[in-house]
Enzyme design. Structure first.
Site, PDB file in Angstrom:
ATOM      1  N   TYR A   3       0.842  -1.200   0.000  1.00  0.00           N
ATOM      2  CA  TYR A   3       0.000   0.000   0.000  1.00  0.00           C
ATOM      3  C   TYR A   3       0.878   1.252   0.000  1.00  0.00           C
ATOM      4  CZ  TYR A   3      -4.114  -2.746   1.489  1.00  0.00           C
ATOM      5  OH  TYR A   3      -5.161  -3.637   1.571  1.00  0.00           O
ATOM      6  N   TYR A  26      -0.432  -9.912   0.852  1.00  0.00           N
ATOM      7  CA  TYR A  26       0.622  -9.274   1.656  1.00  0.00           C
ATOM      8  C   TYR A  26       0.664  -9.875   3.057  1.00  0.00           C
ATOM      9  CZ  TYR A  26      -3.242  -6.217   3.321  1.00  0.00           C
ATOM     10  OH  TYR A  26      -4.411  -5.732   3.830  1.00  0.00           O
ATOM     11  N   ARG A  46      -2.578 -11.924   4.045  1.00  0.00           N
ATOM     12  CA  ARG A  46      -3.945 -11.620   3.609  1.00  0.00           C
ATOM     13  C   ARG A  46      -4.161 -12.126   2.186  1.00  0.00           C
ATOM     14  NH1 ARG A  46      -7.431  -8.172   5.013  1.00  0.00           N
ATOM     15  NH2 ARG A  46      -8.702  -9.970   4.590  1.00  0.00           N
ATOM     16  N   HIS A  97      -7.152  -8.736  -1.992  1.00  0.00           N
ATOM     17  CA  HIS A  97      -8.477  -8.152  -1.789  1.00  0.00           C
ATOM     18  C   HIS A  97      -8.484  -6.681  -2.182  1.00  0.00           C
ATOM     19  CE1 HIS A  97      -6.185  -7.384   1.889  1.00  0.00           C
ATOM     20  NE2 HIS A  97      -6.862  -6.250   1.963  1.00  0.00           N
ATOM     21  N   HIS A 102     -10.492  -3.238  -0.926  1.00  0.00           N
ATOM     22  CA  HIS A 102     -11.387  -2.667   0.087  1.00  0.00           C
ATOM     23  C   HIS A 102     -12.456  -1.818  -0.613  1.00  0.00           C
ATOM     24  CE1 HIS A 102      -8.813  -3.556   3.661  1.00  0.00           C
ATOM     25  NE2 HIS A 102      -7.823  -3.483   2.777  1.00  0.00           N
TER      26      HIS A 102
HETATM   27 FE   LIG Z   1      -5.964  -4.617   3.006  1.00  0.00          FE
END
Ligand SMILES: [Fe+3]
Lengths: 233, 206
Positions: free
Chosen positions: A103, A142, A152, A155, A157
């Site tokens: 991110y 990640y 995770r 995905h 969000h």
């Molecule tokens: Fe996330």
């Protein structure tokens, strides 16, 4: 006239405390939520239409000078309610990691590269039938610190307004057949298997664009109104 | 819209899409506040140049079950205008003659602080037509919170609190968790949120 939203629909949501998800342990209320009747304050909601969205906000691959690295994808579907009605003019916001699972957020320390051509944020407004569409890059999985070797599943969000404050939804869209599903406490915080499946997009060959991008379909289903009319003073 | 995704394709669904946490990394998308290459759709202010009513600031901090400040929450408010009318066509009473929308969003800072700039809302009727004391509805999102929590903000200097039908369903010894305290001589109200613990904020099942 306004309508009452049955609270039974909320049973699909995770419980506040989900001990396998460590961060929930100190942030979930101990006391039960207090039931209350919906009033106009709950039954109305923020109305934000196309004026909130700039041209190109729905294409996360064209927000910088160059093309982002990764697998270009189309994500589309309908925002609708439990009764099958499309929810028009609903703001949909998305944010996600880049193709490497990183991110742009300053606190993301995953040692994977940032992409100068990818911020990973988008927004759009559903059309008259509830249809919405984004073009983006498939996010990577990640690691996170929840437990040993925690990753995770990939995905995106999503944040959706719907038509009242009680239809407000923040969720995550997953990709089909992810091998990380059985090990992810956030995905598995949803108790019902069928409800979990509603967070997984489906591969959409029909709308995959030849020589350009795979397509995934994701319908976002918000709480519905039952037919009990309520006096609106 | 693609031909294969016509609206009639939208069959009655077996249930809603479940909630998932907003996670720790929402800021650049939802509350960039000039710090990221993305524009804000919303700020922490509902104020518009033409809005009428008493301008107030509502501020406080968010704490977890250990009393530790929560630096990564997102708060959203929704409220009526000073006449108690919502900027939503579902509110069939006279709509406000203003650009006021009544919605704002902000993140908590590293010490758990939040603040909203808004106006004090008017009186909104309950489903029986009884007046509710002026209040703002509040949704709290955060890492560790699988679904957002729903609560309300009331004002300490409102006599109507005593007869408010929603405060009435809250045990008397917990009502104070919903009432923002006016600072002496300033249009500022303080309300801390405690997600868990003995003095935890009242959250509603809506
Ligand atoms: Fe996330």
């Amino acid at each position: 006239m306004t309508f009452i939203y049955p609270t039974d629909s909320n049973k699909a949501h995770p419980l506040p405390l989900s001990p396998d998800y460590k961060s929930s342990i100190k942030r979930a209320p101990n006391k039960p939520l207090i039931p209350m009747r919906h009033t106009l304050s709950e039954l109305t909601g923020p109305v934000y239409g196309h004026e909130t969205v700039r041209d190109g906000d729905d294409d996360l691959t064209t927000q910088h000078t160059g093309e982002p690295i990764g697998e270009r994808i189309i994500v589309h579907g309908h925002v609708r309610d439990e009764d099958g009605r499309g929810v028009p003019n609903s703001l949909v916001e998305i944010w996600q990691a880049n193709s490497c699972g990183r991110y742009v957020h300053v606190r993301d320390q995953h040692p994977a590269p940032l992409d100068p051509n990818f911020t990973g944020a988008g927004r759009t407004v559903s059309d008259a039938s509830g249809y919405y569409r984004f073009v983006t890059i498939k996010p990577g999985a990640y690691p996170w610190g929840n437990h040993h070797n925690a990753w995770r599943p990939a995905h995106i969000h999503l944040s959706v307004f719907g038509h009242s404050f009680v239809t407000r939804l923040v969720t995550q869209m997953y990709f089909p057949n992810d091998p990380l599903f059985p090990f992810d406490p956030i995905f598995n915080s949803v108790p019902d298997e069928k409800a979990r499946a509603r967070m997984v997009s489906s591969f959409d060959l029909e709308n995959t664009k030849p020589e350009w991008a795979l397509c995934y379909r994701f319908d976002i289903v918000l709480r519905g109104q039952n037919a009990t009319p309520m006096e609106n003073h | 819209m693609p031909e294969s995704l016509k609206p009639q394709d939208s069959l009655k669904s077996s249930g809603i899409t479940p909630s998932q946490t907003v996670g720790p990394f929402f800021k650049y998308g939802l509350t960039p506040n000039g710090e990221y290459a993305w524009n804000d759709a919303f700020t922490n202010s509902t104020l518009t140049p033409d809005v009428t009513g008493d301008r107030v600031r509502i501020e406080g901090r968010v704490f977890d079950g250990d009393g530790v400040a929560v630096p990564d929450c997102m708060l959203e408010i929704w409220q009526a205008d000073a006449q108690g009318r919502f900027a939503d066509p579902q509110d069939k009473r006279a709509l406000p003659n203003a650009s006021f929308r009544g919605f704002a969003r902000c993140g908590t800072d590293k010490d758990g602080h939040y603040a909203f700039e808004t106006i004090k809302p008017g009186v909104v009727p309950d489903p029986d037509g009884k007046p509710q004391a002026p209040h703002i509805v509040l949704a709290v999102f955060g890492r560790g919170m699988l679904r957002h929590l729903y609560t309300r903000i009331y004002f300490s200097d409102e006599a109507g609190n005593a007869a408010d039908p929603v405060l009435a369903v809250v045990p008397a010894d917990r009502r104070a968790t919903l009432i923002a305290t006016r600072e002496a001589g300033k249009p500022v109200y303080r309300l801390d949120l405690r997600l868990q613990g003995g003095d935890e904020t009242v959250f509603f099942d809506v």
